[in-house]
Design an enzyme around this catalytic site. Structure first.
Site, PDB file in Angstrom:
ATOM      1  N   TRP A   1      18.301 106.749  60.107  1.00 21.21           N
ATOM      2  CA  TRP A   1      19.767 106.960  60.187  1.00 21.21           C
ATOM      3  C   TRP A   1      20.654 106.503  59.021  1.00 21.21           C
ATOM      4  CZ3 TRP A   1      17.629 104.395  64.468  1.00 21.21           C
ATOM      5  CH2 TRP A   1      17.721 103.007  64.275  1.00 21.21           C
TER       6      TRP A   1
ATOM      7  N   ARG B   1      14.689  98.149  58.058  1.00 12.69           N
ATOM      8  CA  ARG B   1      13.265  98.153  58.436  1.00 12.69           C
ATOM      9  C   ARG B   1      12.917  97.365  59.674  1.00 12.69           C
ATOM     10  NH1 ARG B   1      10.918  95.574  53.264  1.00 12.69           N
ATOM     11  NH2 ARG B   1      12.525  95.341  52.513  1.00 12.69           N
TER      12      ARG B   1
ATOM     13  N   GLU C   1      26.580 104.720  52.463  1.00  7.69           N
ATOM     14  CA  GLU C   1      25.433 105.559  51.533  1.00  7.69           C
ATOM     15  C   GLU C   1      26.578 106.620  51.334  1.00  7.69           C
ATOM     16  OE1 GLU C   1      22.225 105.331  54.586  1.00  7.69           O
ATOM     17  OE2 GLU C   1      21.281 105.967  52.548  1.00  7.69           O
TER      18      GLU C   1
ATOM     19  N   CYS D   1      14.523  99.447  51.637  1.00  6.96           N
ATOM     20  CA  CYS D   1      15.425  99.986  52.803  1.00  6.96           C
ATOM     21  C   CYS D   1      15.865  98.503  53.778  1.00  6.96           C
ATOM     22  CB  CYS D   1      14.210 100.745  53.843  1.00  6.96           C
ATOM     23  SG  CYS D   1      14.785 101.253  55.495  1.00  6.96           S
TER      24      CYS D   1
HETATM   25  N1  ARG Z   1      21.397 107.565  50.099  1.00  7.44           N
HETATM   26  C1  ARG Z   1      20.655 108.740  50.650  1.00  7.44           C
HETATM   27  C2  ARG Z   1      21.788 109.656  50.767  1.00  7.44           C
HETATM   28  O1  ARG Z   1      23.000 109.346  50.892  1.00  7.44           O
HETATM   29  C3  ARG Z   1      19.774 108.586  51.828  1.00  7.44           C
HETATM   30  C4  ARG Z   1      18.692 107.584  51.509  1.00  7.44           C
HETATM   31  C5  ARG Z   1      18.074 107.437  52.886  1.00  7.44           C
HETATM   32  N2  ARG Z   1      18.956 106.430  53.777  1.00  7.44           N
HETATM   33  C6  ARG Z   1      18.739 106.100  55.070  1.00  7.44           C
HETATM   34  N3  ARG Z   1      19.651 105.435  55.578  1.00  7.44           N
HETATM   35  N4  ARG Z   1      17.592 106.396  55.639  1.00  7.44           N
HETATM   36  O2  ARG Z   1      21.587 110.696  51.108  1.00  7.44           O
END
Ligand code: ARG
Length: 349
Positions: A222, A64, A227, A61
């Protein structure tokens, strides 16, 4: 390592870090409970501190820095379906917080089983939707869920309480906040009809605190823009939209060396980031997230601790060499407390 030893390490760390004085009384209480039942029960305070440190220890992560702000809901008392569903909806609602996302974890008793990978996920069918959710979609259909195949159908909650049956629950109208993706400078991007949900709430990991394993502990932070933009929309085994995006941007795709792929990645990242911000939903970009991670590393050092991490996750998938994380290695030792993958629970990591 025996349970009492694991408990001792955790309790001593907590009393030391929070300056709570001598843990001897609490430890003898725990010893007695373990001797009698082979188990011990965390107080709500222990749960709160343990869950926060589990986030601090999450090697993958990049977010953090905010570990101390994790809101911990002690929901271990819940023992029936109606209360469980209501509690999950409250988590989603309160963590969404109208767009100003609150990092949150809810901890349930191990009598409650959750089958979702995340509380909110889009279903996957043969030709549409999120291919990652194909198995989960079949599982939901098996217990009676029906849907018209589409790209962005929110999967229902799949759960079991006690020895009951596996049931599904469709979230109440208006609960799930989503953001339509558009680009300030390329109006045609909107026509792709892309959208994503606001809050990633991981629900397929165990939380281990002082040797006790909690199997049902959905938690969220968030999103970082890459991602969604660089992975969920772009990976060829996910929504596989790179070519459609490049077309919407009217890039010259005649050869690789026009750099259309790379340009498309940057622009879809811009679009995801600004669409969330324009909708007043919390979102961080990868450069800012890396800077925040650097601050986390400095604060940890000042607290006399070292930071563990997993390089391949901490280096963002867009322009990694622009972030400090890329330029050195990390020690990937797993510390306790932590969030752990449980075999056969998360479809892939
Ligand atoms: N990578 C994952 C997704 O696209 C989420 C993982 C957790 N990500 C976060 N920013 N807490 O759904």
């Amino acid at each position: 390592m025996g349970l009492f030893k694991q408990a001792t390490e955790f309790i001593e760390m907590m009393y030391d870090e929070l300056k709570l004085g001598d843990p001897a009384n609490r430890l003898s209480e725990i010893k007695k409970e373990i001797d009698e039942t082979n188990h011990y029960t965390h107080t709500s305070k222990e749960l709160e501190y343990g869950a926060r440190v589990a986030w601090r220890n999450s090697n993958r992560c990049i977010g953090r820095l905010y570990w101390k702000s994790l809101v911990v809901r002690d929901e271990r008392h819940i023992d029936n379906e109606a209360d469980f569903v209501e509690s999950i909806e409250t988590h989603i609602n309160d963590a969404t917080n109208g767009g100003k996302i609150v990092p949150m974890v809810s901890i349930y008793s191990n009598d409650v089983t959750l089958y979702n990978e995340q509380l909110i996920r889009y279903a996957g069918y043969d030709n549409v939707g999120d291919p990652r959710s194909r198995a989960a979609t079949k599982q939901a259909e098996k217990v009676g869920w029906k849907s018209e195949p589409g790209d962005f159908n929110v999967l229902p909650l799949l759960y079991k309480v006690g020895d009951g049956e596996i049931h599904y629950h469709e979230y109440r109208e208006g609960l799930i906040k989503e953001v339509d993706i558009e680009h300030h400078h390329y109006p045609k991007l909107k026509d792709l009809g892309l959208k994503w949900y606001a809050v990633p709430i991981i629900s397929c990991m165990d939380l281990e605190i002082g040797g006790i394993y909690y199997h049902t502990t959905p938690f969220n932070g968030w999103y970082m823009e890459t991602e969604i933009a660089v992975r969920n929309f772009t990976d060829d085994y996910r929504y596989n939209k790179l070519e459609s995006i490049a077309k919407a941007l009217e890039l010259d795709m005649s050869k690789t060396t026009t750099y259309w792929r790379d340009r498309a990645l940057v622009e879809i990242s811009y679009a995801v980031y600004h669409s969330f911000r324009d909708s007043k939903v919390t979102m961080v970009d990868h450069i800012t997230a890396s800077k925040q991670f650097k601050t986390f590393e400095r604060l940890e050092q000042e607290a006399g601790r070292t930071v563990t991490g997993k390089w391949s996750w901490l280096a963002p998938p867009l322009s990694p060499s622009l972030t400090h994380n890329y330029h050195y290695g990390f020690d990937n030792t797993m510390r306790s407390p932590n969030f752990l993958y449980r075999e056969n629970k998360c479809p892939m990591h």
